[in-house]
Design a protein around this motif. Structure first.
Motif, short mmCIF file in Angstrom:
data_model
loop_
_atom_site.label_atom_id
_atom_site.label_comp_id
_atom_site.label_asym_id
_atom_site.label_seq_id
_atom_site.Cartn_x
_atom_site.Cartn_y
_atom_site.Cartn_z
N VAL A 1 34.52 14.71 3.72
CA VAL A 1 35.37 14.95 4.88
C VAL A 1 35.65 13.64 5.62
N GLN A 2 34.64 12.78 5.72
CA GLN A 2 34.83 11.48 6.37
C GLN A 2 35.81 10.61 5.59
N ILE A 3 35.71 10.62 4.28
CA ILE A 3 36.67 9.88 3.44
C ILE A 3 38.07 10.45 3.65
N ALA A 4 38.18 11.78 3.71
CA ALA A 4 39.48 12.41 3.94
C ALA A 4 40.08 11.97 5.28
N LEU A 5 39.25 11.90 6.30
CA LEU A 5 39.75 11.45 7.61
C LEU A 5 40.26 10.02 7.55
N ASP A 6 39.55 9.16 6.82
CA ASP A 6 40.01 7.78 6.65
C ASP A 6 41.35 7.74 5.91
N ILE A 7 41.46 8.53 4.84
CA ILE A 7 42.71 8.58 4.07
C ILE A 7 43.84 9.11 4.96
N MET A 8 43.56 10.14 5.74
CA MET A 8 44.56 10.73 6.63
C MET A 8 45.13 9.67 7.56
N LEU A 9 44.25 8.85 8.13
CA LEU A 9 44.69 7.84 9.09
C LEU A 9 45.39 6.66 8.43
N THR A 10 44.88 6.21 7.28
CA THR A 10 45.44 5.02 6.65
C THR A 10 46.67 5.32 5.81
N ARG A 11 46.75 6.50 5.23
CA ARG A 11 47.88 6.86 4.35
C ARG A 11 48.87 7.80 5.01
N GLN A 12 48.59 8.20 6.24
CA GLN A 12 49.46 9.11 6.99
C GLN A 12 49.73 10.41 6.22
N LEU A 13 48.66 10.96 5.66
CA LEU A 13 48.72 12.26 5.00
C LEU A 13 48.18 13.32 5.95
N SER A 14 48.52 14.56 5.70
CA SER A 14 47.89 15.63 6.46
C SER A 14 46.40 15.65 6.11
N PHE A 15 45.62 16.26 6.97
CA PHE A 15 44.18 16.33 6.69
C PHE A 15 43.93 17.04 5.36
N TRP A 16 44.63 18.15 5.11
CA TRP A 16 44.38 18.94 3.90
C TRP A 16 44.78 18.18 2.64
N ASP A 17 45.89 17.45 2.69
CA ASP A 17 46.27 16.62 1.53
C ASP A 17 45.25 15.51 1.32
N ALA A 18 44.79 14.91 2.41
CA ALA A 18 43.78 13.86 2.30
C ALA A 18 42.47 14.41 1.75
N LEU A 19 42.13 15.64 2.11
CA LEU A 19 40.91 16.26 1.59
C LEU A 19 41.02 16.50 0.08
N ILE A 20 42.20 16.87 -0.38
CA ILE A 20 42.42 17.01 -1.84
C ILE A 20 42.22 15.68 -2.53
N VAL A 21 42.76 14.62 -1.95
CA VAL A 21 42.59 13.27 -2.53
C VAL A 21 41.12 12.90 -2.56
N ALA A 22 40.40 13.12 -1.47
CA ALA A 22 38.98 12.78 -1.40
C ALA A 22 38.17 13.59 -2.41
#
Length: 75
Positions: free
Chosen positions: A23-44
């Motif tokens: 979840v922490q990685i997803a939050l970082d991705i969300m902020l740096t890649r400007q993705l939604s939280f849920w998309d960032a969670l899929i990436v993480a």
């Protein structure tokens, strides 16, 4: 119907747990890649599962995220 077909093949997909570290990685991705939280969670989660390719229509085709190549199946 489709869900039942997947259930008959349990090795077809890997279930990836999402502990706080993911979840922490997803939050970082969300902020740096400007993705939604849920998309960032899929990436993480895909990163945690050691995926090399992420198939999605929600990100830019050909971009790299965490070393994974993004492929849009409709591109």
């Amino acid at each position: 119907m489709i869900v039942e077909a997947y259930c008959r093949q349990p090795d077809l997909f890997e279930i990836v747990e999402t502990p706080l570290s993911v979840v922490q990685i997803a939050l970082d991705i969300m902020l740096t890649r400007q993705l939604s939280f849920w998309d960032a969670l899929i990436v993480a989660a895909a990163d945690r599962a050691n995926c090399s390719v992420l198939i999605t229509e929600d990100s830019n085709h050909g971009q790299q995220i965490l070393g994974m190549k993004v492929q849009n199946p409709f591109a």
